[in-house]
Design an enzyme around this catalytic site. Structure first.
Site, PDB file in Angstrom:
ATOM      1  N   GLU A  18       0.800  -1.223   0.000  1.00 30.94           N
ATOM      2  CA  GLU A  18       0.000   0.000   0.000  1.00 30.94           C
ATOM      3  C   GLU A  18       0.838   1.282   0.000  1.00 30.94           C
ATOM      4  OE1 GLU A  18      -2.969  -0.123   3.077  1.00 30.94           O
ATOM      5  OE2 GLU A  18      -4.134  -1.647   2.007  1.00 30.94           O
ATOM      6  N   GLU A 233      -5.396  -8.557   0.614  1.00 27.05           N
ATOM      7  CA  GLU A 233      -6.148  -8.183   1.816  1.00 27.05           C
ATOM      8  C   GLU A 233      -7.606  -7.987   1.440  1.00 27.05           C
ATOM      9  OE1 GLU A 233      -4.964  -4.884   4.236  1.00 27.05           O
ATOM     10  OE2 GLU A 233      -2.832  -5.389   4.124  1.00 27.05           O
TER      11      GLU A 233
END
Length: 340
Positions: A18, A233
């Site tokens: 991320e 995720e």
């Protein structure tokens, strides 16, 4: 050091997790370290939200390409692993059916996700970013371009939720987060006509919108030539409830419904040709959730932080059975194929 020390046992490497969140929250809004931003974007002691995010992102992209180049040239042939990057991937729906809001969706995607993936896979920044930012986007040197050709082997997708995108380029928007040039003149909002895009959760940024999972996978498939993907995720969070009974904390029905609907959306995308290689639930255990600390619980297993006792929630039992059922179905399909 990691390639050399662990490469004989690690099959998949992710250079960053991320980086778009780290850059945006660290150098634009300033709510994550190093907490740099302009006063109009957040409460920081220093920083420039209009330029620093793009410098930081550029350095992330260059360091990714350097790591991939090293792995490709020195380790991959003998170790046989794969290397990629993991992005936080939001889906956006147009706020209206207008052409302006549909273009705002493209800008929202480009200023959030394509910002990193386009240079790494396509060798250049998105056209929407170039048009709006001009010289504020750093340039790649010839040496940079050579390294960027190494690209990646897979894309990690962290996806939880979706939003609406509203045009602020051809329309006037109230001055708030999302409406500036540095954010693509595309306003991110969760409600339309008083209704949320999906059922709100206890975690204030998660709205249940499973069709967004299928759409973001399909978008990435089409834009990046169906590069192999992993859902790295996906999960549902609850707020900490210290006064609740233990049995109530374990009965996470909404998490089960969320996972069932999102896994079904992934299966739909796969049936339509998306090369999704795996799925990881966030998370196995309740844990430390960034700046939220221990106030949010994403675990399939409840953790008593005082004793560290782990207890299976309803979602853990459901997911275990889901995997067992899917395995049986796959084995049946393969057996039938072998017979034929």
């Amino acid at each position: 050091m990691c390639f050399r020390s662990f490469g004989d046992r690690v099959n998949y490497w992710a250079t960053f997790n991320e980086p778009n969140v780290a850059v945006i929250r660290g150098y634009r809004s300033g709510i994550y370290p190093p907490s740099r931003c302009c006063p109009s974007f957040g409460n920081c002691t220093a920083g420039d939200s209009t330029t620093e995010p793009f410098i930081a992102a550029h350095n992330v992209i260059l360091s990714h390409s350097s790591a991939v180049h090293l792995y490709r040239t020195k380790y991959q042939k003998t170790q046989g692993g794969s290397i990629g990057i993991v992005m936080n991937c939001l889906w956006y729906e147009p706020f209206s059916n207008s052409l302006e809001d549909k273009l705002a969706v493209e800008r929202a995607l480009s200023f959030y996700m394509n910002w990193f993936l386009d240079p790494i896979i396509l060798g250049k920044y998105p056209a929407e970013m170039k048009e709006i930012l001009g010289d504020h986007l750093p340039a790649f040197s010839k040496d940079d371009m050579e390294k960027l050709k190494n690209g990646l082997d897979f894309i990690g997708i962290n996806h939880y939720t979706s939003f609406y995108a509203k045009d602020c380029k051809f329309s006037t928007c109230e001055p708030k987060a999302g409406a500036s040039k540095t954010e693509g003149l595309s306003l991110r909002i969760a409600q339309k006509d008083g209704l949320f895009i999906g059922e709100p959760s206890e975690v204030d940024w998660i709205y249940v919108y499973p069709q967004g999972m299928e759409k973001i996978i399909t978008y990435i498939k089409d834009r990046y030539n169906n590069t192999p993907m992993f859902i790295t995720e996906n999960g549902y969070g609850y707020k900490e409830k210290p006064n609740f009974k233990r049995e109530d904390l374990l009965n996470d029905v909404k998490r089960v419904d969320y996972m069932r609907s999102y896994l079904d959306a992934i299966a739909t995308a796969v049936r339509k040709g998306a090369d999704v290689r795996g799925y990881f639930a966030w998370s196995l255990l309740d844990n430390f959730e960034w700046i939220s600390g221990y106030t949010e619980r994403f675990g399939l297993y409840h953790v008593d932080y005082a004793t560290l006792k782990r207890s299976a929630r309803l979602s853990a039992d459901w997911y275990r059975q889901f995997i067992a059922n899917e395995t049986k179905q796959c084995q049946s399909v393969f057996k039938e194929a072998d017979v034929k």
